[in-house]
Every structure is written in C-alpha cells, then in structure tokens.
Design a protein around this motif. Structure first.
Motif: not given
Length: 594
Positions: A398-400, A456-462, A466-467, A514-515
């Motif tokens: 879930r990190r970039m 889960f808006p706080t659990q993805f770094e991107f 980006f998607l 920006r991602f």
C-alpha cells in the motif's frame, strides 16, 4: 455516417490541411483550438496551434493552449498516434464535415474541416494506417520520445529497468519465511520452458530445475506453480499457475504434484492446502474436454480443490462499455440510472474480485494454510486475485514503491498479455483466438484497488490520481512496461533499450509528488477487511467520467451518496424496529409480573 476500418487500397498521404478545428470532447470549460493538420505515417499532428476564433468560444477568455499543456500534457505540435485510436466516426454532412476519434487513453477528439473532401481523405488515411500498423510494437508512442512530452531528456534509460531487483525480492521472501527458503532459478533462460514467464524466477530451494521442467509440461503454456507471497504471521504461501493438462487417463504428473507440495505447504497443524479455480465449474469442465481442466483426485488428501469464479475475460469489455454508457446517459430518474448500472454488471465484477481476494487472504490468515490460484492460463484473473490479496495482507504493497513493485512483479514480469488486452477500450477486436481478445483486466484490478482507497483513506500512501495515471499510461502506451505480452517479446522488440520505464519517470520527485496521499498513516499496518455490502462498491467517476461534464459527474456522485445513505437509513430503521420489539417484550414481561 460510418465507423469502420475496412479499407483495402491505401490512399496517398494527405497534404497539410489548414484551419482544422479540434475539440477535446466532454471538457468543461470547452477546449477547442485550430491549426494545420498533417497525416504522418505513424500519427496525425496539428501544428501552428491557436485558440479557435469562431463562435462563443472566443468569448470564454480562458487559455486553451495553456490548459492543454498543463492539464493534458499536449504540446505544439499536437500529436495523436494511430494505435491510440479505438474507433472513427465520420460525417460528411456540410457545413459540419467532421470525424470523431474515440481513443484508448480516455480522450475523444472531434476534427472539423472546411470541406467534405478534406474530411473524407483524412478519414480514409487514418483507417488504413491504423489497420496497417496496429500490430507493430516499435511504432508505439513509447518508442517515439521526440513527440512525447512526458519523457524527459535522458541519455540512459537502462536504470529504470533495474529499479526492482530480483535479489531484493529474494531477500524479502527468505526473511519472511521460516519453513522454506528460496533461490533464483535460470531454468527459463532463453524462454525455452515458458514463454510468458521471465528468464529468472524465484523458487523454493527444495525444487530442482528438472522438477520445474517436468511440471511445466503438465501446465498450460508451461506456467508451473510460482510462490508470489509469504504471509509471515501464519507462514503460509500464496501460489499461482495455469490450469493442469490432464492425460487421457485423467492422471496427474508426479513432478507437478511434487513442485506444488513444496511451493504450497500446509501448516503443521492443518493437513490440507487449497487450490482455488477462478473459472466456473462449467468452464473448467469444458476446458477439461480440450485437454485441460482442473486437478484430479490424485491431489487429495493434501489439496482440496474448489471453484470461486471470476468473470470471463471475453465478457469484460462488453460489460465496461455498457457501464460507461450508463454513466454518461441522461436518465429520467435515479431508478433508471441504477438499473442501467446494475445491468452492465461491471460493479458486480469489481465486487466479485474483492470477495475473491478477501477469501484468499482468509485461507492464508484464518485457515492457516497455503493456497494455489489458477484459471485457464493464469495470466488474467489469476493475477487480479493474487495482486489484490497482497494489497489486503501486506501494508508494504500500500506504499508508493511497494505498489509499483507489486505491479512490476505480478503483472509485467508475470506475463499479463498487455498487448492483447489493451488493444481496445471500447471496441472488441476480431481475434480468431478467443484468448487474445481485448479486455480491461488491468483496469478491473485498478478499480478494485480504488474501492479500497476509498474505504480506507489513511492506509494508502498513494492517491487516486496515481491510479488514474497508471490506467492512462497503460492504454496510451507511453512507457515500455505496458508494451508486448511478456518479457520475451519485450526483449525481441528492444523495449528495454529504446523505451523508458514508468518507474524511472515516477522516481523523479517533480513527476511523483502529486500522487502522494496526504492522509496516509504509516502506522496502520493491519490487514484490510473490506465491507462487502453492495452499496460500498461505487462507480469510479474520477476515471470513467473525467472528460465528461463536471455537473453530470457531480450528479452521479450525489446519486451514489444518496443510495448509500438510503441503505444505511433502512438498516438503522430495521435495528430500531428490532429494538422496539425487544423493549415491548421486556415491558410486557414486567407488567405480567405485576
């Protein structure tokens, strides 16, 4: 009005056509410019671009060229490759002779000409050139860096193709696993064992190269079982392969069983591992008639096989087209909109994938045992499942950088047929082999990931930008990663030496800043348990309607929110009703005691 590409004779290249008006359809404010159109051998271009001077557009006052460059990465000259054109609609009715080009990278352009003959000549040339070069990889935009505003001026592109080291992946797997260790095998050197696998593959140290060769003979396309993830907490393995090739006696291969047993071991307290088939029972049985099918009774008692079907690849494109039409149509009521969305079945496919991946994680995490996932070839829905399972299980994915490595490992290296699946976004190709159809498989995966980022808006770094960038980059063929069907074809077409890797582009801070998701909390590392009720799967309007009127997009979002709130209110009303009955019962009992 016509929209086909069936022209036999190739017309001569058209000379420069002046005063052509170009509209980027569906944008707000309207983006219209004019210039001189030229049909080159690989693309059409519009030079001498300037703001359209006629009609109401001249009163808008916005900087058309500035918006095109800043927000859409268009430059002067404007360039559109023939491979990006999905369909052409031609209208020769004066005084509005025009062609509409629906493109794979989510853009639609309208070109308006002064005369019908100019319009007809350009349309004919585009049809022929598109048909002629549609299968020539080295004419893709990624190879023509001079006309690609995204590609920076670099002398060496090789670094981008070496960003994710196989040795680093090997180290991670060995660090996570206590029960088995891994090594890098070069059994596929020269792609003699499996054309869709890379030349170097990570395998258990207890599996010999001869074991892999013998197992590959029993698997569709030679895709023997490969461990793609180790669940460190439970010491279980996620494994993928293609379907087995059964003999006329319906028997299995001892070597294949041996490779699978060593790759997907069961926990010491559990005596069975699982084999999950992404096909329906009917499809698997049909493939069995043709020499494929599913693992026989010989795999028992150590392996338990069952079906958990995902949508057929051949049906996905039609579903997506219906879905996008439903989103863009003017509906008379909320009910008609919801009915159209439901009948497209696209959101059903997204939900099925999330349920499938959640089940795979449940097997790894709660059943304390390993699982093998496969369908027919193991290059489409299998990769969707294994990738999304890792998103659920592993916070690193879930990190970039971790997400980039996941796509590199589970899609690019694992042999997803990008060339075939990305050949169209709106129009099904006429492939003689049903396995080579266009299908939005990668888009389905990205849609499912977006659903998770929303819940889960706080659990993805991107972030979702980006998607969207990944989806558009895949279909626009801007980077070499999404060209060809496997590593073997990329080597043959000099992709690694003549194109830029998307990961190198993203390694430049100014391109990637920006991602990032400002809400990301790196301390939240627990597995994700998606709320599977239907109202939590919603249309990804930021992608599918990003070129459409913003008011229509806002209406769709409000409708989805209203539907979600209605569902929650109904559930709350049911709870209150039950609570009322419970209280009435208690009151009645107390009154009886009196």
């Amino acid at each position: 009005m016509t929209s086909d590409f069936c022209i036999i004779a190739e017309p001569e290249a058209t000379p420069n056509v002046p005063d052509v008006r170009v509209e980027v359809c569906g944008t707000t404010p309207a983006l219209i410019f004019e210039g001189t159109l030229t049909t080159e051998m690989q693309y059409i271009s519009v030079t001498d671009m300037k703001k359209f001077s006629g009609g109401s557009v001249s009163k808008s006052g916005h900087d058309v060229l500035g918006i095109l460059k800043r927000d859409h990465c268009f430059d002067d000259p404007f360039t559109l490759y023939y491979q990006l054109i999905d369909s052409l609609i031609e209208s020769l009715t004066p005084p509005d002779a025009h062609i509409v080009l629906v493109c794979k990278h989510f853009y639609t352009f309208k070109f308006t000409f002064k005369t019908s003959s100019e319009c007809s000549n350009v349309a004919s040339f585009i049809r022929v050139r598109k048909e002629k070069i549609s299968s020539q990889v080295q004419l893709m935009p990624a190879f023509n860096m001079n006309h690609n505003p995204l590609i920076p001026n670099l002398d060496d592109f090789s670094a981008g193709w070496q960003m994710f080291s196989l040795l680093s992946t090997l180290h991670k797997m060995n660090k996570r696993s206590q029960n088995m260790q891994f090594r890098i095998s070069e059994v596929n050197k020269g792609f003699g064992v499996c054309q869709s696998y890379p030349e170097r593959i990570i395998v258990p140290v207890t599996v010999t190269d001869d074991d892999l060769v013998q197992s590959s003979k029993f698997r569709e396309g030679g895709r023997f079982p490969v461990v793609c993830f180790i669940h460190e907490a439970k010491q279980t393995a996620l494994v993928r392969s293609s379907q087995p090739l059964l003999t006329s006696m319906n028997r299995t291969s001892p070597k294949d069983y041996h490779v699978l047993a060593l790759s997907a071991p069961h926990n010491k307290n559990i005596n069975v591992s699982y084999i999950v088939d992404t096909r329906s029972q009917a499809d698997a049985s049909s493939d069995k008639v043709r020499g494929g099918g599913y693992e026989s009774e010989d795999y028992k008692p150590k392996f338990h096989h069952f079906q958990r079907p995902l949508e057929r690849v051949s049906n996905m494109l039609e579903s997506l087209v219906k879905f996008m039409k439903a989103l863009k149509a003017n509906h008379s009521s909320v009910e008609s909109y919801l009915l159209a969305i439901e009948s497209s079945k696209w959101l059903d496919h997204v939900r099925s994938l999330i349920i499938h991946a959640s089940l795979m994680f449940q097997i790894l995490n709660q059943e304390y045992t390993s699982v093998l996932v496969h369908g027919l070839e193991g290059r489409d829905t299998t990769l969707c499942s294994t990738s999304l399972t890792q998103i659920i299980a592993d916070p690193e994915c879930r990190r970039m950088r971790g997400f980039q490595e996941l796509i590199h490992r589970e899609w690019v290296l694992a042999g997803h047929p990008f060339e075939e699946r990305l050949s169209s976004l709106f129009v099904q190709n006429k492939a003689k082999d049903s396995r080579k159809v266009a299908a939005p498989v990668f888009l389905l995966f990205l849609d499912a990931v977006w659903q998770f980022t929303r819940c889960f808006p706080t659990q993805f770094e991107f972030n979702e930008a980006f998607l969207i960038f990944l989806a558009e980059s895949a279909y626009s063929r801007t980077f070499g990663n999404f060209l060809c069907n496997n590593e073997c074809e990329r080597i043959s077409n000099a992709v690694f030496s003549k194109t830029m890797s998307i990961w190198q582009y993203l390694s430049i801070q100014s391109n990637c800043s920006r991602f990032y998701n400002g809400l990301y909390n790196p301390h939240k590392v627990k597995p994700l348990h998606f709320p599977l009720s239907p109202e939590n799967i919603v249309p990804w309007t930021s992608l599918y309607l990003r070129r459409s009127n913003r008011h229509h997009k806002a209406m769709i979002e409000r409708t989805c929110e209203q539907q979600r709130m209605n569902t929650q209110l109904i559930a709350q009303a049911e709870m209150l009703k039950k609570e009322k009955l419970r209280m009435q019962k208690i009151l009645h009992e107390k009154m009886g005691d009196c």
